[in-house]
Design a protein around this motif. Structure first.
Motif, PDB file in Angstrom:
ATOM      1  N   ARG A  97       0.847  -1.213   0.000  1.00  0.00           N
ATOM      2  CA  ARG A  97       0.000   0.000   0.000  1.00  0.00           C
ATOM      3  C   ARG A  97       0.875   1.252   0.000  1.00  0.00           C
ATOM      4  O   ARG A  97       0.591   2.210  -0.708  1.00  0.00           O
ATOM      5  CB  ARG A  97      -0.935   0.010   1.201  1.00  0.00           C
ATOM      6  N   GLY A  98       1.928   1.246   0.805  1.00  0.00           N
ATOM      7  CA  GLY A  98       2.844   2.380   0.825  1.00  0.00           C
ATOM      8  C   GLY A  98       3.529   2.568  -0.519  1.00  0.00           C
ATOM      9  O   GLY A  98       3.682   3.688  -1.007  1.00  0.00           O
ATOM     10  N   ALA A  99       3.925   1.447  -1.131  1.00  0.00           N
ATOM     11  CA  ALA A  99       4.574   1.509  -2.443  1.00  0.00           C
ATOM     12  C   ALA A  99       3.604   1.998  -3.513  1.00  0.00           C
ATOM     13  O   ALA A  99       4.003   2.692  -4.445  1.00  0.00           O
ATOM     14  CB  ALA A  99       5.135   0.135  -2.814  1.00  0.00           C
ATOM     15  N   ALA A 100       2.339   1.653  -3.366  1.00  0.00           N
ATOM     16  CA  ALA A 100       1.338   2.093  -4.343  1.00  0.00           C
ATOM     17  C   ALA A 100       1.239   3.611  -4.359  1.00  0.00           C
ATOM     18  O   ALA A 100       1.111   4.223  -5.426  1.00  0.00           O
ATOM     19  CB  ALA A 100      -0.027   1.477  -4.024  1.00  0.00           C
ATOM     20  N   THR A 101       1.326   4.219  -3.198  1.00  0.00           N
ATOM     21  CA  THR A 101       1.251   5.674  -3.116  1.00  0.00           C
ATOM     22  C   THR A 101       2.389   6.320  -3.888  1.00  0.00           C
ATOM     23  O   THR A 101       2.175   7.220  -4.695  1.00  0.00           O
ATOM     24  CB  THR A 101       1.278   6.125  -1.636  1.00  0.00           C
ATOM     25  N   SER A 102       3.619   5.825  -3.668  1.00  0.00           N
ATOM     26  CA  SER A 102       4.762   6.442  -4.347  1.00  0.00           C
ATOM     27  C   SER A 102       4.791   6.104  -5.832  1.00  0.00           C
ATOM     28  O   SER A 102       5.132   6.955  -6.656  1.00  0.00           O
ATOM     29  CB  SER A 102       6.079   6.059  -3.673  1.00  0.00           C
ATOM     30  N   VAL A 103       4.412   4.880  -6.198  1.00  0.00           N
ATOM     31  CA  VAL A 103       4.424   4.534  -7.621  1.00  0.00           C
ATOM     32  C   VAL A 103       3.354   5.325  -8.371  1.00  0.00           C
ATOM     33  O   VAL A 103       3.499   5.612  -9.553  1.00  0.00           O
ATOM     34  CB  VAL A 103       4.311   3.009  -7.850  1.00  0.00           C
ATOM     35  N   GLY A 104       2.316   5.727  -7.658  1.00  0.00           N
ATOM     36  CA  GLY A 104       1.277   6.549  -8.267  1.00  0.00           C
ATOM     37  C   GLY A 104       1.765   7.930  -8.673  1.00  0.00           C
ATOM     38  O   GLY A 104       1.162   8.585  -9.509  1.00  0.00           O
ATOM     39  N   THR A 105       2.887   8.343  -8.104  1.00  0.00           N
ATOM     40  CA  THR A 105       3.488   9.629  -8.473  1.00  0.00           C
ATOM     41  C   THR A 105       4.609   9.442  -9.495  1.00  0.00           C
ATOM     42  O   THR A 105       5.268  10.410  -9.870  1.00  0.00           O
ATOM     43  CB  THR A 105       4.057  10.358  -7.241  1.00  0.00           C
ATOM     44  N   GLY A 106       4.842   8.197  -9.900  1.00  0.00           N
ATOM     45  CA  GLY A 106       5.889   7.920 -10.879  1.00  0.00           C
ATOM     46  C   GLY A 106       7.198   7.459 -10.267  1.00  0.00           C
ATOM     47  O   GLY A 106       8.167   7.219 -10.976  1.00  0.00           O
ATOM     48  N   ASP A 107       7.257   7.296  -8.949  1.00  0.00           N
ATOM     49  CA  ASP A 107       8.473   6.866  -8.258  1.00  0.00           C
ATOM     50  C   ASP A 107       8.356   5.380  -7.921  1.00  0.00           C
ATOM     51  O   ASP A 107       7.615   4.990  -7.027  1.00  0.00           O
ATOM     52  CB  ASP A 107       8.657   7.687  -6.987  1.00  0.00           C
ATOM     53  N   ALA A 108       9.120   4.559  -8.634  1.00  0.00           N
ATOM     54  CA  ALA A 108       9.043   3.109  -8.453  1.00  0.00           C
ATOM     55  C   ALA A 108      10.063   2.574  -7.460  1.00  0.00           C
ATOM     56  O   ALA A 108      10.120   1.365  -7.229  1.00  0.00           O
ATOM     57  CB  ALA A 108       9.220   2.412  -9.792  1.00  0.00           C
ATOM     58  N   ALA A 109      10.861   3.423  -6.849  1.00  0.00           N
ATOM     59  CA  ALA A 109      11.925   2.956  -5.955  1.00  0.00           C
ATOM     60  C   ALA A 109      11.376   2.127  -4.793  1.00  0.00           C
ATOM     61  O   ALA A 109      11.892   1.039  -4.499  1.00  0.00           O
ATOM     62  CB  ALA A 109      12.734   4.139  -5.437  1.00  0.00           C
TER      63      ALA A 109
END
Length: 127
Positions: A97-109
């Motif tokens: 869920r935390g990763a989904a938030t950042s990947v939603g902004t284009g940051d896949a790290a």
């Protein structure tokens, strides 16, 4: 973003099926761990299939797919009879869920980190 994330995902899912990780899950416990582990692996495989078709410039689609995976993993946590597996899956769902938030902004790290570490974390609970 896309190629690095898909490579990490593919490697992570392959490791989920490796002997000693999810491969022998639940054989001695007498609970439903083997099925939950198999379903977890299947959920990650479906996720990979889904994100392979998503363009790197479509972060909202990556976010949606990752949130769906988090929901599936959390759902599997609720099905697990083994307390260690239940905890591992619940925590992994939270990480996703935390990763989904950042990947939603284009940051896949963060997604790459989570997926790379998933086999080890869930694998320990399934061994």
């Amino acid at each position: 973003m896309r190629n690095a994330a898909v490579r990490a995902l593919t490697g992570g899912v392959l490791a989920l099926g490796a002997p000693g990780l999810l491969g022998g899950c639940g054989l001695l416990g007498g609970d439903n761990s083997a099925q939950v582990c198999a379903d977890t692996r299947k959920a990650f495989e479906q996720y990979i299939t889904q994100v392979r078709s998503v363009a790197a410039n479509k972060p909202e689609q990556w976010k949606q797919a990752t949130e769906q995976l988090a929901g599936k993993v959390e759902g599997l946590s609720g099905q697990a009879e083994n307390p260690e597996l239940k905890k591992a899956l619940k925590e992994e769902g939270g990480r996703l869920r935390g990763a989904a938030t950042s990947v939603g902004t284009g940051d896949a790290a963060q997604l790459n980190t989570v997926i790379t570490q998933t086999p080890q974390r869930i694998g320990r609970a399934c061994a």
